[in-house]
Scaffold this active site. Structure first.
Site, mmCIF file in Angstrom:
data_model
loop_
_atom_site.group_PDB
_atom_site.id
_atom_site.type_symbol
_atom_site.label_atom_id
_atom_site.label_comp_id
_atom_site.label_asym_id
_atom_site.label_seq_id
_atom_site.Cartn_x
_atom_site.Cartn_y
_atom_site.Cartn_z
ATOM 1 N N CYS A 59 18.871 50.626 -9.840
ATOM 2 C CA CYS A 59 17.314 50.365 -9.482
ATOM 3 C C CYS A 59 16.869 51.448 -8.456
ATOM 4 C CB CYS A 59 16.851 49.123 -9.119
ATOM 5 S SG CYS A 59 15.250 48.632 -8.581
ATOM 6 N N GLU A 96 9.203 48.784 -18.026
ATOM 7 C CA GLU A 96 10.872 48.616 -17.638
ATOM 8 C C GLU A 96 11.881 47.198 -18.861
ATOM 9 O OE1 GLU A 96 12.354 48.332 -13.686
ATOM 10 O OE2 GLU A 96 10.097 49.223 -13.025
ATOM 11 N N ARG A 97 12.967 47.808 -19.075
ATOM 12 C CA ARG A 97 13.689 46.451 -19.691
ATOM 13 C C ARG A 97 13.825 45.332 -18.371
ATOM 14 N NH1 ARG A 97 20.079 48.017 -19.526
ATOM 15 N NH2 ARG A 97 19.949 48.212 -17.163
ATOM 16 N N ASN A 134 21.618 53.493 -15.485
ATOM 17 C CA ASN A 134 20.346 52.777 -16.650
ATOM 18 C C ASN A 134 19.867 52.951 -17.679
ATOM 19 O OD1 ASN A 134 18.699 53.605 -15.185
ATOM 20 N ND2 ASN A 134 17.329 51.946 -13.952
ATOM 21 N N CYS A 152 8.619 52.988 -10.747
ATOM 22 C CA CYS A 152 9.909 52.999 -11.544
ATOM 23 C C CYS A 152 11.283 54.233 -11.333
ATOM 24 C CB CYS A 152 10.250 52.976 -13.349
ATOM 25 S SG CYS A 152 11.945 52.548 -13.711
ATOM 26 N N GLY A 153 12.385 53.823 -9.935
ATOM 27 C CA GLY A 153 12.727 54.819 -9.510
ATOM 28 C C GLY A 153 13.839 55.866 -10.964
ATOM 29 N N THR A 154 14.342 54.619 -10.814
ATOM 30 C CA THR A 154 15.290 55.647 -12.006
ATOM 31 C C THR A 154 14.395 56.170 -12.901
ATOM 32 O OG1 THR A 154 15.901 53.898 -13.508
ATOM 33 C CG2 THR A 154 17.532 54.042 -11.705
ATOM 34 N N GLY A 155 13.730 55.717 -13.431
ATOM 35 C CA GLY A 155 12.495 56.206 -14.869
ATOM 36 C C GLY A 155 11.850 57.311 -14.146
ATOM 37 N N ASN A 160 13.506 51.844 -6.949
ATOM 38 C CA ASN A 160 12.660 51.187 -5.782
ATOM 39 C C ASN A 160 13.344 50.522 -4.972
ATOM 40 O OD1 ASN A 160 10.442 52.843 -6.171
ATOM 41 N ND2 ASN A 160 10.156 51.437 -8.080
ATOM 42 N N HIS A 220 17.354 54.782 -20.356
ATOM 43 C CA HIS A 220 15.154 55.345 -20.309
ATOM 44 C C HIS A 220 15.886 55.792 -21.627
ATOM 45 C CE1 HIS A 220 15.290 54.107 -16.362
ATOM 46 N NE2 HIS A 220 16.058 54.268 -16.146
HETATM 47 N N1 LIG Z 1 14.387 47.112 -15.177
HETATM 48 C C1 LIG Z 1 15.715 48.701 -14.644
HETATM 49 C C2 LIG Z 1 16.519 48.278 -13.238
HETATM 50 C C3 LIG Z 1 14.781 48.162 -12.232
HETATM 51 C C4 LIG Z 1 15.035 50.527 -12.617
HETATM 52 C C5 LIG Z 1 13.664 50.426 -11.871
HETATM 53 N N2 LIG Z 1 12.659 48.878 -11.228
HETATM 54 C C6 LIG Z 1 13.848 50.966 -10.530
HETATM 55 O O1 LIG Z 1 12.872 51.680 -9.892
HETATM 56 O O2 LIG Z 1 15.375 51.975 -11.442
HETATM 57 C C7 LIG Z 1 16.836 48.011 -15.824
HETATM 58 O O3 LIG Z 1 17.009 46.773 -16.341
HETATM 59 O O4 LIG Z 1 17.389 49.090 -16.319
#
Ligand SMILES: N[C@H](CCC[C@H](N)C(=O)O)C(=O)O
Length: 282
Positions: free
Chosen positions: A73, A213-214, A162, A222-225, A75, A164
């Site tokens: 995650c 988000e999943r 994760n 969403c940082g990873t997003g 963020n 995307h």
């Molecule tokens: N819901 C995401 C995890 C949180 C990612 C997101 N909040 C971020 O900031 O990267 C998942 O299940 O992969």
């Protein structure tokens, strides 16, 4: 149970410094669902547990508001780094954080004696279909048609640890996110489900995105997003390797460096502390 409420651009989390994990229930999924409920609990997009680690300064366990555990995650890790630094728990400018996606290294950015931002080495994006994971033939998923509810979306799949699913559109404001987001999140092509990002290219150095988000639904950021979007933009030839990503909650700066690693820079905020005690009705 003492907690600290934190957020990165409005993507908010309940943070518990849990050490050995003693005192936590065996089933943290139920705890996350209860604590994250915005009516009957504290309210948040996720629960973040800080635990002892044998290979890093700390282990970060991320549980979405639906109770599912996430590999990483973006963020939250900025918030974790700032929390550890400012509370004197790990007084280092580079902090090693063990996650299911590997050891991440957030860097504290100082300005006028304060922590002004956090820059995170998010590692190398995974692009092979099997690594997303996504069903289908061997190879990468770049601008590939995917049928959803009678419509066809051209998707680019990127894993930051994760999954995307990134879709470029002419106008993010016109995307029926609440309708299409959950259908893509649970599409059978994604055996572990997926996060869903819709992106509008503003210029080669600037994009605007919304995210479903999943395990959490629509979030403000969403940082990873944002990292996945930056990678997908380069793969499709729409953006440069340094890009400002505008999300509903604010902006992140992403760089896909020449060494193949993705760096994310953005803010982190601590909002309040509290104590969570469940008063079960007799
Ligand atoms: N819901 C995401 C995890 C949180 C990612 C997101 N909040 C971020 O900031 O990267 C998942 O299940 O992969």
């Amino acid at each position: 149970m003492f907690f600290t409420k934190v957020h990165g651009l409005g993507n908010d989390f309940i943070l518990i410094n849990a050490g050995t994990g003693e005192g936590l229930p065996d089933d943290c999924s139920t705890l996350a669902r209860e604590m994250c409920d915005r009516r009957f609990g504290i309210g948040a997009d996720g629960l973040v547990l800080l635990l002892d680690s044998e290979v890093a300064d700390v282990r970060m366990k991320i549980i979405n508001s639906d109770g599912s555990e996430a590999e990483m995650c973006g963020n939250a890790i900025r918030c974790v780094a700032k929390y550890l630094y400012e509370h004197g728990i790990v007084r280092k400018d580079e902090i090693k954080v063990e996650t299911l996606a590997g050891i991440m290294v957030p860097q504290i950015i100082h300005n006028n004696g304060e922590v002004s931002a956090v820059r995170v080495d998010m590692g190398v994006p995974r692009l092979a279909r099997a690594d997303i994971p996504m069903l289908g033939p061997v190879g990468q998923v770049i601008n590939e048609p995917l049928e959803v509810a009678g419509q066809t979306f051209n998707v680019t799949a990127v894993s930051m640890g994760n999954p995307h699913c990134v879709i470029f559109v002419p106008d993010v404001a016109a995307v029926p996110l609440s309708e299409i987001g959950p259908l893509l999140e649970t599409h059978p092509s994604f055996p572990r489900k997926t996060n869903v990002e819709f992106v509008q290219t503003v210029s080669p150095g600037e994009v605007r995105m919304v995210v479903w988000e999943r395990g959490a639904g629509p979030t403000l950021a969403c940082g990873t997003g944002a990292c996945a979007v930056a990678v997908a933009g380069v793969l499709n030839g729409y953006t440069e390797k340094k890009v400002t990503v505008h999300l509903p909650g604010g902006s992140l700066f992403i760089e896909w460096a020449d060494n193949g690693r993705v760096f994310m820079t953005g803010p982190a905020e601590e909002v309040f502390n509290g104590e969570y005690t469940v008063y079960k009705q007799p």
